[in-house]
Design an enzyme around this catalytic site. Structure first.
Site, PDB file in Angstrom:
ATOM      1  N   SER A 158      51.579 101.226  47.502  1.00 31.10           N
ATOM      2  CA  SER A 158      50.586 102.054  48.178  1.00 31.10           C
ATOM      3  C   SER A 158      50.220 103.214  47.266  1.00 31.10           C
ATOM      4  O   SER A 158      51.026 103.622  46.414  1.00 31.10           O
ATOM      5  CB  SER A 158      51.135 102.599  49.492  1.00 31.10           C
ATOM      6  OG  SER A 158      50.350 103.659  49.998  1.00 31.10           O
ATOM      7  N   TYR A 184      58.497 107.757  52.502  1.00 32.69           N
ATOM      8  CA  TYR A 184      57.541 106.662  52.301  1.00 32.69           C
ATOM      9  C   TYR A 184      57.089 106.612  50.843  1.00 32.69           C
ATOM     10  O   TYR A 184      57.051 105.537  50.226  1.00 32.69           O
ATOM     11  CB  TYR A 184      56.330 106.853  53.216  1.00 32.69           C
ATOM     12  CG  TYR A 184      55.289 105.769  53.078  1.00 32.69           C
ATOM     13  CD1 TYR A 184      55.569 104.455  53.455  1.00 32.69           C
ATOM     14  CD2 TYR A 184      54.013 106.053  52.581  1.00 32.69           C
ATOM     15  CE1 TYR A 184      54.616 103.456  53.339  1.00 32.69           C
ATOM     16  CE2 TYR A 184      53.059 105.055  52.456  1.00 32.69           C
ATOM     17  CZ  TYR A 184      53.361 103.765  52.830  1.00 32.69           C
ATOM     18  OH  TYR A 184      52.409 102.770  52.705  1.00 32.69           O
TER      19      TYR A 184
END
Length: 325
Positions: A158, A184
């Site tokens: 990501s 994350y």
């Protein structure tokens, strides 16, 4: 590792998974897509199956998988829980024992910005699920990947990797305060470093690895976010409809799956590996890319990749060497 620079792809941010795989014949090849029954994984499964590949979708929730994948041909559902080492090992053992070469593995499953949770070994859940689970899976499937004689392993990272590097001094947030976005970002950096480390080991066996940013797409991945957090991504227009604007990285699920499919199946990537991709192209280093595109320096650091690989072997107790024996 191949050089981190564009290769002249004829696709772009607006391309869909179906467009990327058009004209490609994957008949006779078997692919595994983790998370292949939700979000972008469904569109990845659909595109690869449409090109003729047989797709194995590991599922923790078989009933949901059957509902979501109904009508897509060439798909087989197998039991697996990416958060359970024993379940991963059992799944991989079944695949290897069947003697089926695995030509494509797309590691699409993941969790994002979750409250603090730990696995049975005490590891922070985003790092454990997004990275360690897939590390175990690749190690278990290693003989089947090598047997394909030209496999690709695609890890869905990501742009969130830009939040920060892997904090090797406190990966599991034992001493620093837990921050769901830092966790994350660390996990997504780990996905990119994993592709780098795997490609270094796999290239001589015909196994090449890639990582990628799919785009910003509102899926079940956002289930832990508040309404305000979701709105901050500007995913809805003034009428409350989901916004699709690939130029701003706001993509449809079909566009979001395109880079995964591009990395998994396009022939122009033959002989390339270890690179981070976006918009169906090899990305530039962050400092050379426009806007907030590109790959951060800590996510393409070969020393960090090696450090993460050695640590992952120690934390999981598995390795490619042990899987080959």
């Amino acid at each position: 590792m191949s050089e981190q620079k564009p290769i002249g792809s004829r696709f772009n941010a607006a391309s869909t998974a179906e467009e990327v795989v058009a004209g490609i014949d994957l008949s006779g090849k078997t692919a595994i897509v983790t998370g292949g029954y939700s979000g972008l994984g469904v569109e990845t499964t659909r595109a690869l199956a449409g090109a003729g590949a047989t797709i194995i979708v590991p599922a923790r929730d078989r009933a949901k998988a059957e509902r979501t994948l109904a009508g897509i041909e060439n798909v087989r559902i197998e039991a697996m829980d990416l958060s359970d080492p024993a379940s991963i090992a059992a799944f991989a053992d079944r695949i290897v024992a069947a003697g089926t070469p695995i030509s494509i593995l797309v590691n699409s499953a993941g969790i994002m910005a979750t409250p603090l949770a730990r696995d049975a070994d005490g590891h922070e859940s985003q790092f454990s699920t997004n990275h360690l689970g897939h590390f175990r899976l690749v190690a278990g499937l290693w003989p089947a990947l090598v047997a394909a004689g030209g496999a690709r392993v695609v890890s869905v990272s990501s742009r969130g990797h830009q939040i920060g590097p892997v904090d090797f001094d406190d990966i599991d947030f034992h001493t620093r305060a837990y921050d769901k976005w830092q966790a994350y970002g660390q996990a997504k950096t780990a996905n990119a470093l994993f592709a780098l480390g795997l490609d270094r080991r796999g290239a001589e066996h015909g196994v090449r690895a890639f990582s990628l940013h799919p785009g910003v797409i509102l899926t079940d991945l956002a289930r832990h976010l508040s309404e305000d957090e979701i709105n901050a991504f500007d995913v809805y227009d003034e009428n409350g409809n989901r916004r699709v604007d690939p130029a701003r990285d706001l993509k449809s699920p079909q566009q979001g799956a395109a880079t995964s499919v591009w990395a998994a199946a396009r022939p122009e990537l033959d002989g390339i590996g270890g690179v981070y991709c976006e918009d169906c192209e090899v990305a530039l280093p962050q400092g050379e890319a426009a806007g907030n595109k590109g790959v951060a320096p800590w996510a393409m650091d070969p020393d960090a990749a090696e450090r993460l690989w050695v640590l992952s072997e120690r934390l999981t107790g598995v390795s490619l060497a042990s899987a080959a024996n």
